[in-house]
Design a protein around this motif. Structure first.
Motif, PDB file in Angstrom:
ATOM      1  N   ASP A 128       0.858  -1.182   0.000  1.00  0.00           N
ATOM      2  CA  ASP A 128       0.000   0.000   0.000  1.00  0.00           C
ATOM      3  C   ASP A 128       0.893   1.230   0.000  1.00  0.00           C
ATOM      4  O   ASP A 128       1.755   1.372   0.869  1.00  0.00           O
ATOM      5  CB  ASP A 128      -0.893   0.021   1.248  1.00  0.00           C
ATOM      6  N   VAL A 129       0.693   2.101  -0.979  1.00  0.00           N
ATOM      7  CA  VAL A 129       1.489   3.328  -1.100  1.00  0.00           C
ATOM      8  C   VAL A 129       0.545   4.512  -0.940  1.00  0.00           C
ATOM      9  O   VAL A 129      -0.340   4.734  -1.775  1.00  0.00           O
ATOM     10  CB  VAL A 129       2.222   3.393  -2.450  1.00  0.00           C
ATOM     11  N   LYS A 130       0.737   5.272   0.151  1.00  0.00           N
ATOM     12  CA  LYS A 130      -0.191   6.367   0.459  1.00  0.00           C
ATOM     13  C   LYS A 130       0.402   7.710   0.026  1.00  0.00           C
ATOM     14  O   LYS A 130       1.556   8.008   0.324  1.00  0.00           O
ATOM     15  CB  LYS A 130      -0.488   6.392   1.962  1.00  0.00           C
ATOM     16  N   PRO A 131      -0.411   8.537  -0.663  1.00  0.00           N
ATOM     17  CA  PRO A 131       0.038   9.873  -1.074  1.00  0.00           C
ATOM     18  C   PRO A 131      -0.174  10.882   0.055  1.00  0.00           C
ATOM     19  O   PRO A 131      -0.737  10.557   1.103  1.00  0.00           O
ATOM     20  CB  PRO A 131      -0.880  10.168  -2.255  1.00  0.00           C
ATOM     21  N   GLY A 156       3.997  -6.017 -10.585  1.00  0.00           N
ATOM     22  CA  GLY A 156       2.785  -6.633 -11.092  1.00  0.00           C
ATOM     23  C   GLY A 156       1.648  -5.642 -11.253  1.00  0.00           C
ATOM     24  O   GLY A 156       1.876  -4.445 -11.462  1.00  0.00           O
ATOM     25  N   ALA A 157       0.429  -6.133 -11.119  1.00  0.00           N
ATOM     26  CA  ALA A 157      -0.759  -5.296 -11.318  1.00  0.00           C
ATOM     27  C   ALA A 157      -0.942  -4.327 -10.155  1.00  0.00           C
ATOM     28  O   ALA A 157      -0.462  -4.550  -9.041  1.00  0.00           O
ATOM     29  CB  ALA A 157      -1.989  -6.185 -11.452  1.00  0.00           C
ATOM     30  N   SER A 158      -1.666  -3.239 -10.433  1.00  0.00           N
ATOM     31  CA  SER A 158      -1.920  -2.234  -9.405  1.00  0.00           C
ATOM     32  C   SER A 158      -3.351  -1.716  -9.522  1.00  0.00           C
ATOM     33  O   SER A 158      -4.005  -1.885 -10.555  1.00  0.00           O
ATOM     34  CB  SER A 158      -0.934  -1.065  -9.545  1.00  0.00           C
ATOM     35  N   THR A 159      -3.806  -1.070  -8.462  1.00  0.00           N
ATOM     36  CA  THR A 159      -5.137  -0.464  -8.463  1.00  0.00           C
ATOM     37  C   THR A 159      -5.153   0.673  -7.460  1.00  0.00           C
ATOM     38  O   THR A 159      -4.334   0.713  -6.539  1.00  0.00           O
ATOM     39  CB  THR A 159      -6.217  -1.517  -8.097  1.00  0.00           C
ATOM     40  N   LEU A 170      -2.349   3.822  -3.674  1.00  0.00           N
ATOM     41  CA  LEU A 170      -1.982   2.878  -4.725  1.00  0.00           C
ATOM     42  C   LEU A 170      -1.675   1.529  -4.085  1.00  0.00           C
ATOM     43  O   LEU A 170      -0.847   1.437  -3.176  1.00  0.00           O
ATOM     44  CB  LEU A 170      -0.733   3.378  -5.478  1.00  0.00           C
ATOM     45  N   GLN A 171      -2.364   0.492  -4.530  1.00  0.00           N
ATOM     46  CA  GLN A 171      -2.093  -0.869  -4.053  1.00  0.00           C
ATOM     47  C   GLN A 171      -1.496  -1.645  -5.225  1.00  0.00           C
ATOM     48  O   GLN A 171      -2.115  -1.781  -6.267  1.00  0.00           O
ATOM     49  CB  GLN A 171      -3.371  -1.539  -3.559  1.00  0.00           C
ATOM     50  N   ILE A 172      -0.272  -2.134  -5.022  1.00  0.00           N
ATOM     51  CA  ILE A 172       0.453  -2.753  -6.126  1.00  0.00           C
ATOM     52  C   ILE A 172       1.051  -4.088  -5.695  1.00  0.00           C
ATOM     53  O   ILE A 172       1.508  -4.236  -4.553  1.00  0.00           O
ATOM     54  CB  ILE A 172       1.554  -1.807  -6.656  1.00  0.00           C
ATOM     55  N   ASN A 173       1.017  -5.067  -6.605  1.00  0.00           N
ATOM     56  CA  ASN A 173       1.597  -6.380  -6.356  1.00  0.00           C
ATOM     57  C   ASN A 173       2.992  -6.467  -6.959  1.00  0.00           C
ATOM     58  O   ASN A 173       3.285  -5.820  -7.975  1.00  0.00           O
ATOM     59  CB  ASN A 173       0.724  -7.485  -6.963  1.00  0.00           C
ATOM     60  N   LEU A 174       3.844  -7.269  -6.368  1.00  0.00           N
ATOM     61  CA  LEU A 174       5.191  -7.470  -6.884  1.00  0.00           C
ATOM     62  C   LEU A 174       5.686  -8.839  -6.453  1.00  0.00           C
ATOM     63  O   LEU A 174       5.227  -9.390  -5.453  1.00  0.00           O
ATOM     64  CB  LEU A 174       6.145  -6.384  -6.379  1.00  0.00           C
TER      65      LEU A 174
END
Length: 208
Positions: A128-131, A156-159, A170-174
């Motif tokens: 989870d990436v918070k602005p 990977g994918a993000s949303t 931003l929630q992103i997979n890796l």
């Protein structure tokens, strides 16, 4: 696996005792903690705990005594002994033919053991990436994030996930190779984009 952290008066006392933020190159974990607590400065008085306690009252009460290296068992030597024992003892009285056969078997076993490559251990991680606010350019934030390259790291994918007041995280997979990529180091590099990123959290982690 999820990770969350709730600050208290223990953090406030320790934060105020420091003259400034620790050096990120030398103390990366302490730097992340300092930055996290700094974001709560306006709420210090309302955090749980006893604000009258000095920072010296917090911390571990005992420490473990390190084992002297000379007292540690020699694991490498033991493993070597086990390999030798698999094919009989190296008795001086054994005949030359038996000794030669044993050495050939031992050499073949060691060669087979060394040639067996272990598959790299990998994990799939959700970050989870918070602005900072609802005006943060999330597209630029993600471009900067995906621009981070590390050996053993695959994005990977993000949303975008709504938080509150129009703010989205931003929630992103890796996928990472565990021996090559440190999640803490990766989070530090992401949070280095201070114009866009307020904080990061590991929302989930699973071994592949």
């Amino acid at each position: 696996m999820s990770r969350s952290y709730g600050p208290s008066q223990a953090d406030v006392a320790s934060f105020k005792a420091l003259p400034g933020p620790p050096k990120v190159e030398k103390y990366p974990h302490a730097w992340r903690w300092y930055k996290h607590i700094a974001s709560y400065q306006s709420e210090f008085s309302s955090l749980p705990g006893d604000p009258s306690k000095a920072y010296t009252t917090y911390g571990p009460e005992q420490s473990e005594v390190a084992l002297n290296p000379k007292d540690k068992p020699n694991a490498a030597a033991d493993e070597g002994d086990e390999d030798d024992d698999l094919f009989g003892s190296d008795d001086e009285s054994e005949d030359e033919e038996a000794k030669k056969k044993r050495e050939e078997n031992l050499a073949a076993y060691k060669k087979k053991k060394e040639g067996k490559a272990k598959p790299a251990a990998k994990s799939i991680v959700t970050l989870d990436v918070k602005p900072w606010d609802d005006e943060t350019d999330m597209k630029q934030l993600e471009e900067n994030l995906r621009g981070i390259e590390m050996d053993g790291l695959t994005w990977g994918a993000s949303t975008l996930v709504p938080l509150a007041f129009g703010i989205k995280k931003l929630q992103i997979n890796l996928v990472v190779e565990d021996e090559k990529v440190s999640i803490d180091e990766l989070q530090q590099r992401i949070e280095g984009d201070e114009d866009h990123v307020q904080s990061t959290d590991v929302a989930a982690m699973q071994k592949l």
